[in-house]
Write a protein that holds these residues in place. Structure first.
Motif, mmCIF file in Angstrom:
data_model
loop_
_atom_site.group_PDB
_atom_site.id
_atom_site.type_symbol
_atom_site.label_atom_id
_atom_site.label_comp_id
_atom_site.label_asym_id
_atom_site.label_seq_id
_atom_site.Cartn_x
_atom_site.Cartn_y
_atom_site.Cartn_z
ATOM 1 N N VAL A 96 -34.229 -39.735 12.468
ATOM 2 C CA VAL A 96 -35.553 -39.713 12.144
ATOM 3 C C VAL A 96 -35.748 -40.834 13.543
ATOM 4 O O VAL A 96 -34.790 -42.171 13.733
ATOM 5 C CB VAL A 96 -34.961 -41.006 11.328
ATOM 6 N N TYR A 154 -39.434 -44.133 14.859
ATOM 7 C CA TYR A 154 -40.047 -45.179 14.456
ATOM 8 C C TYR A 154 -41.606 -45.592 15.981
ATOM 9 O O TYR A 154 -40.630 -45.074 16.966
ATOM 10 C CB TYR A 154 -40.546 -46.131 14.016
ATOM 11 N N PHE A 213 -41.832 -41.962 11.528
ATOM 12 C CA PHE A 213 -42.670 -42.755 10.975
ATOM 13 C C PHE A 213 -43.504 -43.524 12.078
ATOM 14 O O PHE A 213 -43.522 -43.742 12.824
ATOM 15 C CB PHE A 213 -41.808 -43.693 10.323
ATOM 16 N N ASP A 228 -41.586 -51.669 12.251
ATOM 17 C CA ASP A 228 -39.516 -52.067 11.747
ATOM 18 C C ASP A 228 -40.186 -52.367 10.346
ATOM 19 O O ASP A 228 -40.921 -53.856 10.416
ATOM 20 C CB ASP A 228 -39.003 -52.895 12.290
ATOM 21 N N ALA A 269 -42.178 -48.495 7.027
ATOM 22 C CA ALA A 269 -41.829 -47.892 6.057
ATOM 23 C C ALA A 269 -41.883 -47.797 4.649
ATOM 24 O O ALA A 269 -41.244 -48.420 4.191
ATOM 25 C CB ALA A 269 -40.975 -46.904 6.469
ATOM 26 N N LYS A 303 -40.557 -42.948 3.117
ATOM 27 C CA LYS A 303 -39.336 -42.345 3.211
ATOM 28 C C LYS A 303 -39.036 -41.004 2.474
ATOM 29 O O LYS A 303 -38.104 -40.287 2.851
ATOM 30 C CB LYS A 303 -38.511 -43.128 2.289
ATOM 31 N N TRP A 307 -30.081 -41.400 12.846
ATOM 32 C CA TRP A 307 -31.186 -42.510 13.715
ATOM 33 C C TRP A 307 -31.423 -42.475 15.537
ATOM 34 O O TRP A 307 -30.584 -41.916 16.171
ATOM 35 C CB TRP A 307 -31.511 -43.811 13.013
ATOM 36 N N ASP A 313 -34.687 -51.865 9.123
ATOM 37 C CA ASP A 313 -35.093 -50.807 7.593
ATOM 38 C C ASP A 313 -34.643 -49.076 7.962
ATOM 39 O O ASP A 313 -33.678 -49.225 6.993
ATOM 40 C CB ASP A 313 -36.138 -51.458 7.444
ATOM 41 N N LEU A 314 -35.317 -48.244 8.583
ATOM 42 C CA LEU A 314 -35.246 -47.276 9.040
ATOM 43 C C LEU A 314 -33.468 -46.408 9.067
ATOM 44 O O LEU A 314 -33.162 -45.671 8.285
ATOM 45 C CB LEU A 314 -35.856 -46.447 9.550
ATOM 46 N N TRP A 354 -31.526 -47.150 6.130
ATOM 47 C CA TRP A 354 -31.967 -46.026 5.566
ATOM 48 C C TRP A 354 -31.101 -45.086 5.758
ATOM 49 O O TRP A 354 -30.795 -44.231 4.370
ATOM 50 C CB TRP A 354 -33.560 -45.906 4.769
ATOM 51 N N MET A 402 -30.554 -41.648 3.015
ATOM 52 C CA MET A 402 -31.807 -41.280 3.399
ATOM 53 C C MET A 402 -31.622 -41.001 1.745
ATOM 54 O O MET A 402 -32.698 -40.464 1.524
ATOM 55 C CB MET A 402 -31.973 -39.886 3.677
#
Ligand SMILES: [Zn+2]
Length: 247
Positions: A31, A33, A95, A99, A102, A107, A129, A144-145, A148, A153
């Motif tokens: 993942v 961003y 994404f 930050d 999302a 998600k 990630w 944040d991601l 997650w 996830m």
């Protein structure tokens, strides 16, 4: 899976070149961003990657926006340019945003891609990630991601069970008759099968007539799926059109 926006639908430029890998070589899902405004378009990101970075195409395999739309980047099996030296083994999903941008929809879309990747791979890919991959020191994809992904996830409202996978796909019952030619016959069964094959990406006319062109597609499909190749659409070939992974 959520809405998939094809390359032609988002106006992608043609890649300068493309290298493919295989599901056997795929072992992970990463993942990212974009770290830019969530209003950025896939085309703007592609332009930056091709013109600014000099890459062959947008670097990611897929991109996801705040609304949960999934944009086709390099696709499932093209080697990306997102996290060297893991591009052959890892599918990269970006994404579009910074930050904290999302949304639950975004998600859920990323999670949907992960589940679909596992289904196609026939195994469970590792979740990762960008900054967590060896040789990659980056804040991507943001706190944040990152947390997650670390949490497995979870999709909001699904109970958060990271081990759950999509239900196996199912096919409508084979309505008969078996499609065989010659002679060329017109049936509703044939029309539905042609429609389904077209949805899978085959070049086929949806007119309900089972002729030499349809039989050729049938044989190619049977060959690809390891079915017995007889050019007839019977129960197995029919079901495969719904349940076999699209490759
Ligand atoms: Zn990244």
């Amino acid at each position: 899976m959520s809405r998939l926006v094809s390359r032609s639908a988002w106006g992608a430029r043609a890649p300068r070149s493309r290298t493919s890998t295989t599901w056997a070589a795929r072992s992970g899902f990463t993942v990212h961003y974009s770290a830019g405004p969530p209003t950025q378009t896939p085309r703007q990101i592609q332009n930056f990657h091709m013109d600014g970075q000099g890459w062959a195409d947008v670097g990611y395999n897929f991109l996801v926006d705040r609304q949960g739309n999934v944009y086709e980047g390099r696709g499932w099996l093209a080697v990306g340019a997102h996290a060297a030296p893991h591009n052959t083994s890892h599918i990269g999903v970006c994404f579009i945003g910074r930050d904290g941008d999302a949304t639950p929809a975004a998600k859920a879309a990323i999670r949907g891609l992960y589940d679909e990747a596992n289904r196609r791979a026939g195994k469970t890919l590792s979740r990762s990630w960008h900054g967590g991959l060896s040789g990659n020191s980056t804040s991507c994809p943001g706190a944040d991601l990152r947390s997650w992904v670390r949490a497995g996830m979870p999709v909001p409202g699904s109970g958060g069970d990271a081990s759950q996978t999509s239900p196996p796909p199912s096919a409508p019952a084979f309505p008969g008759p078996i499609l065989i030619q010659p002679p060329v016959r017109h049936t509703e069964t044939c029309r539905r099968w042609q429609q389904r094959m077209r949805e899978r990406g085959w070049r086929i006319t949806v007119d309900g007539w089972y002729g030499p062109a349809s039989a050729r597609v049938c044989r190619q499909f049977q060959t690809e799926k390891g079915f017995s190749v007889d050019g007839r659409v019977g129960p197995q070939t029919w079901a495969g059109a719904w349940t076999a992974p699209v490759t």
